[in-house]
Structures are given as structure tokens and as C-alpha cells.
Design an enzyme around this catalytic site. Structure first.
Site, PDB file in Angstrom:
ATOM      1  N   ASP A 223      -0.181   5.113   0.781  1.00 53.27           N
ATOM      2  CA  ASP A 223      -0.460   6.132   1.800  1.00 53.27           C
ATOM      3  C   ASP A 223      -0.316   5.568   3.203  1.00 53.27           C
ATOM      4  O   ASP A 223      -0.879   4.515   3.516  1.00 53.27           O
ATOM      5  CB  ASP A 223      -1.881   6.686   1.626  1.00 53.27           C
ATOM      6  CG  ASP A 223      -2.043   7.425   0.308  1.00 53.27           C
ATOM      7  OD1 ASP A 223      -1.112   8.145  -0.069  1.00 53.27           O
ATOM      8  OD2 ASP A 223      -3.088   7.273  -0.343  1.00 53.27           O
TER       9      ASP A 223
ATOM     10  N   ASP B 233       0.879  -1.162   0.000  1.00 51.47           N
ATOM     11  CA  ASP B 233       0.000   0.000   0.000  1.00 51.47           C
ATOM     12  C   ASP B 233       0.920   1.216   0.000  1.00 51.47           C
ATOM     13  O   ASP B 233       2.093   1.106   0.350  1.00 51.47           O
ATOM     14  CB  ASP B 233      -0.866  -0.051   1.278  1.00 51.47           C
ATOM     15  CG  ASP B 233      -1.626   1.242   1.492  1.00 51.47           C
ATOM     16  OD1 ASP B 233      -2.281   1.701   0.542  1.00 51.47           O
ATOM     17  OD2 ASP B 233      -1.538   1.797   2.600  1.00 51.47           O
TER      18      ASP B 233
END
Length: 227
Positions: free
Chosen positions: A23, A21
């Protein structure tokens, strides 16, 4: 069958592909919140991001509503990247380098925006065709025109769909997902294992749902060095 912590470590050491991922995992901040702050609507959007992260609204609904408030132009997005480039989380560069040296493929799968995620990928020497993220759309004059709703990452469950696609396209047997949020946790399965990351923010349900939860990328580097 959810793997145990020791099985997760073993799967990670022998993985053919590792998906991150972006963020609050690869970078310290939430890209959409930074864009909102930059466009002067930070508080309203941060609250919606918290709700989306907690899994209380569908991802697509949360994305649509936040972007409708931000309405960023192409120029604002470009200026954000120039003036406030995304801050890499300590240790991520070394970890990606180590994975690539071992011939493990690295992918970025993000509910954020491709224009920002590509900037992060180039800093980490991750090929742009290994980036899966949402695309903002602009009118010819540069004004905000929505986002591409056909991207798998625009939906809840999208990260899992990307991983299924990678397994099919590349023939990967073992894929590990690493992230801080509910959408990362739910990507396993189809990911062979999930590693929860709490180096920037700790989300209780992710910590509880992870068989292996780390708070620094150094822990992952140390694990790789055991091979």
C-alpha cells in the site's frame, strides 16, 4: 549499525532478496482505505489509517477497529478488485522485472489483505508463495467474520518477523526492505538495509529515518544499472 546512503545502495545492488511494502508503495493507494470507501465508511477509516501509519496505536488494534467498521463481505471485496483494481505505482513493473532478471528474489510483505495483494503479485509476476499479508475471514454465507490474527503481518513488528523467517528458510544473507511507512522502517534490522519510498506519500519520520530515501522507482532502476 545503520548503513550510510552509499552502503545502502551497495547492499541494494548486491541483495539476494528485495521485499516491498504494498500500500502506497507498490500500489498508489491504501487498500484498506479503498475498501472502506467502497463500503461507504471511507472518512472514518482514513483517519484511523493515518493514526496507524504514524505509529500512535498498535497495528493490530488499528486493523481490528477499522475492519469492525468496514465489515466487508466476500462479495464486496471481489467487486472492489474487479471495479477498482489496485493502481500500480509507475516504474514498479520495470523494477521487479530487472530484479528478477538478475535472479534477485522479490517478496511482497503487506499489512493489507492477501486477496488484494495476490492480485498485485500476479500483475508483477511475483509467485504467490512470495506474498505475506493479512487474511480476511468470511462466514459460509460470505459475511465478514474477522481476520486471521495468527499472521505475522497482523502485528506491529510483523514485517521484521517475516524477514527473519525468509533469512532462515532461504538462507539469505542480504535482504532489503522498501516501503513508505513506520512498519517498513522498523523491519531493518533484521533487513540488511531499508530504502524509504516517497513516490505516493511522504511520511516525515520515515524520510528522516531512511539512510536512502527515493521518490521514484526510476532511482532504484538507475542504481541497478550501475552493476
Amino acid at each position: 549499525m545503520i548503513p550510510t546512503e552509499s552502503q545502502t545502495k551497495e547492499i541494494f545492488r548486491r541483495a539476494e532478496a528485495v521485499c516491498f511494502d504494498v500500500d502506497s508503495t507498490v500500489i498508489k493507494e491504501e487498500g484498506i482505505d479503498e475498501l472502506a470507501k467502497f463500503c461507504g465508511v471511507g472518512d472514518a477509516v482514513a483517519e484511523m489509517t493515518r493514526n496507524a501509519m504514524g505509529g500512535s496505536v498498535t497495528f493490530k488494534k488499528a486493523l481490528t477497529e477499522r475492519l469492525a467498521i468496514i465489515k466487508s463481505s466476500r462479495e464486496q471485496v471481489n467487486k472492489l478488485i474487479t471495479d477498482h483494481p489496485p493502481q500500480l505505482t509507475p516504474g514498479i513493473k520495470e523494477l521487479v522485472d530487472q530484479l528478477q532478471q538478475r535472479n534477485i528474489k522479490v517478496f511482497l510483505i503487506s499489512g493489507g489483505f492477501r486477496c488484494i495483494v495476490e492480485h498485485v503479485a500476479s500483475q508483477l509476476n511475483i509467485p504467490l508463495h512470495h506474498v505475506y499479508a493479512n487474511r480476511l475471514k468470511f462466514y459460509f454465507n460470505g459475511e465478514y467474520a474477522g481476520f486471521d490474527e495468527t499472521q505475522p503481518t497482523a502485528e506491529s513488528g510483523g514485517k521484521g518477523r517475516v524477514i527473519s523467517m525468509l533469512k532462515e528458510d532461504y538462507g539469505f544473507k542480504s535482504v532489503v526492505m522498501i516501503g513508505d511507512g513506520a512498519t517498513d522502517l522498523e523491519a531493518s534490522p533484521p533487513a540488511s538495509a531499508f530504502i524509504g519510498f516517497g513516490g505516493n506519500v511522504i511520511r516525515p519520520q520515515v524520510k528522516e529515518g531512511s539512510s536512502w530515501f527515493v521518490t521514484s522507482f526510476g532511482e532504484l532502476i538507475k542504481e541497478l544499472e550501475k552493476i
